[in-house]
Design a protein around this motif. Structure first.
Motif, short mmCIF file in Angstrom:
data_model
loop_
_atom_site.label_atom_id
_atom_site.label_comp_id
_atom_site.label_asym_id
_atom_site.label_seq_id
_atom_site.Cartn_x
_atom_site.Cartn_y
_atom_site.Cartn_z
N CYS A 129 0.83 -1.21 0.00
CA CYS A 129 0.00 0.00 0.00
C CYS A 129 0.86 1.26 0.00
N CYS A 150 0.79 4.04 -3.07
CA CYS A 150 0.10 5.30 -2.79
C CYS A 150 0.70 6.47 -3.59
N LYS A 196 0.11 9.60 -3.29
CA LYS A 196 0.26 10.79 -2.46
C LYS A 196 1.30 10.59 -1.34
N GLU A 197 1.90 9.41 -1.31
CA GLU A 197 2.86 9.06 -0.25
C GLU A 197 2.25 9.29 1.14
N VAL A 220 0.87 6.81 2.91
CA VAL A 220 0.99 5.59 3.71
C VAL A 220 2.44 5.37 4.12
N ILE A 235 -1.41 6.02 8.15
CA ILE A 235 -1.86 6.80 7.00
C ILE A 235 -2.06 8.25 7.41
N CYS A 246 -3.87 11.82 2.40
CA CYS A 246 -4.77 10.83 1.78
C CYS A 246 -5.94 11.52 1.08
N CYS A 260 -4.90 1.79 -2.44
CA CYS A 260 -4.46 0.87 -1.40
C CYS A 260 -5.48 -0.24 -1.18
#
Length: 310
Positions: free
Chosen positions: A40, A44, A46-47, A49, A69, A74, A80
């Motif tokens: 996950c 991701c 958007k980084e 996680v 998270i 998020c 994910c």
């Protein structure tokens, strides 16, 4: 912008929530299902996680890495959710499990290819149910009138012959380790791994007596301890290439893991190409792009000349 955002952490789950005027987005990470495999986090966009390796407590077994998270990063896209091998993450909109990335065909779904011919299952056999490391298989025996048999031992041989066997597999949470298929004495199960790859433990770098990777592996039989050299070895027949073991390994180069293929539904998406490169390899992404390119050329030719390939 959401009217309200919340993040709740308990021993059982991590819950993130966006509350808007007409929509309520919620992400739930089930701690009991999560194995800390890092897929996950790699996927991701958007980084948001992060996977944190847990400190080792002397005298205790190694603990799985913990996933966190970031609510501020998020965007509840659901990537994910789609890619979790164990189905530990769920994203809902107004209480419904709805993923816009899948509905808009901008992201694929993993193909959990599991086939069972229950008609060939012996009435007395429960091998697959017993060997499943995640308890995802339930065997039900039914009488001719559809009633469930609770006590099989109370029936005569004649009565047993009239029963029908139903094998129910929780595919949503199944990582397709193939233990049930291999252990089935009648060969009625067929399972294809949706993640394929290669895992190698370099024994010269692996600390003698260390079992950290074995302690956290969710698939019983994928790793085992060798009494011969006091080191952990791999049985790739059952390995699902999730990466749970690699994160906890105390020696970075002792365990090598490469994912070489991901079986998924057809898709044409730049977002998926980027994710594929992170969770698998640039080589795998290149192969998939070449395959898509060839298919696109074929479709273009078919459309232009109005013929279909054989």
């Amino acid at each position: 912008m959401p009217l309200k955002t919340t993040k709740t952490e308990t021993a059982k789950a991590l819950t993130l929530e966006w509350i808007l005027h007409v929509k309520n987005y919620r992400l739930i990470l089930d701690r009991n299902l999560c194995v800390g495999c890092q897929i996950c986090a790699l996927a991701c966009p958007k980084e948001a996680v992060k996977v944190e390796k847990q400190p080792r407590v002397q005298g205790e077994k190694a603990r799985r890495a913990k996933v966190d998270i970031d609510l501020n990063k998020c965007n509840f896209c659901g990537i994910c959710d789609v890619l979790c091998p164990y189905g530990a993450i769920k994203v809902t909109v107004n209480g419904e499990h709805a993923l816009s990335i899948v509905e808009k065909e901008s992201f694929p779904q993993l193909i959990r290819d599991i086939k069972v011919d229950s008609s060939k299952c012996p009435v007395d056999c429960s091998e697959c149910e017993e060997v499943c490391p995640l308890n995802l298989i339930k065997i039900t025996r039914l009488t001719p009138d559809g009633k469930t048999v609770e006590n099989l031992k109370s029936l005569t041989k004649k009565q047993k012959k009239t029963l029908k066997v139903h094998v129910d597999i929780d595919k949503e949470h199944c990582p397709c380790c193939r233990l049930c298929e291999v252990k089935c004495p009648e060969g009625v199960m067929q399972v294809r791994k949706f993640l394929q790859g290669r895992i190698v433990i370099h024994e010269e770098k692996c600390p003698e007596g260390c079992t950290d990777c074995l302690d956290v592996c969710p698939i019983k039989g994928a790793l085992y301890f060798s009494e011969e050299n006091k080191k952990v070895r791999v049985n790739e027949l059952f390995c699902v290439y999730c990466g749970t073991c690699k994160i906890v390994c105390p020696v970075e180069e002792a365990l090598e893991l490469k994912r070489t293929r991901v079986f998924h539904t057809p898709i044409r998406s730049g977002a998926w190409n980027k994710v594929l490169e992170r969770i698998a390899s640039p080589i795998e992404m290149s192969k998939e792009l070449k395959a898509k390119s060839s298919q696109k050329v074929l479709e273009s030719v078919e459309k232009r000349f109005s013929w279909k390939s054989a």
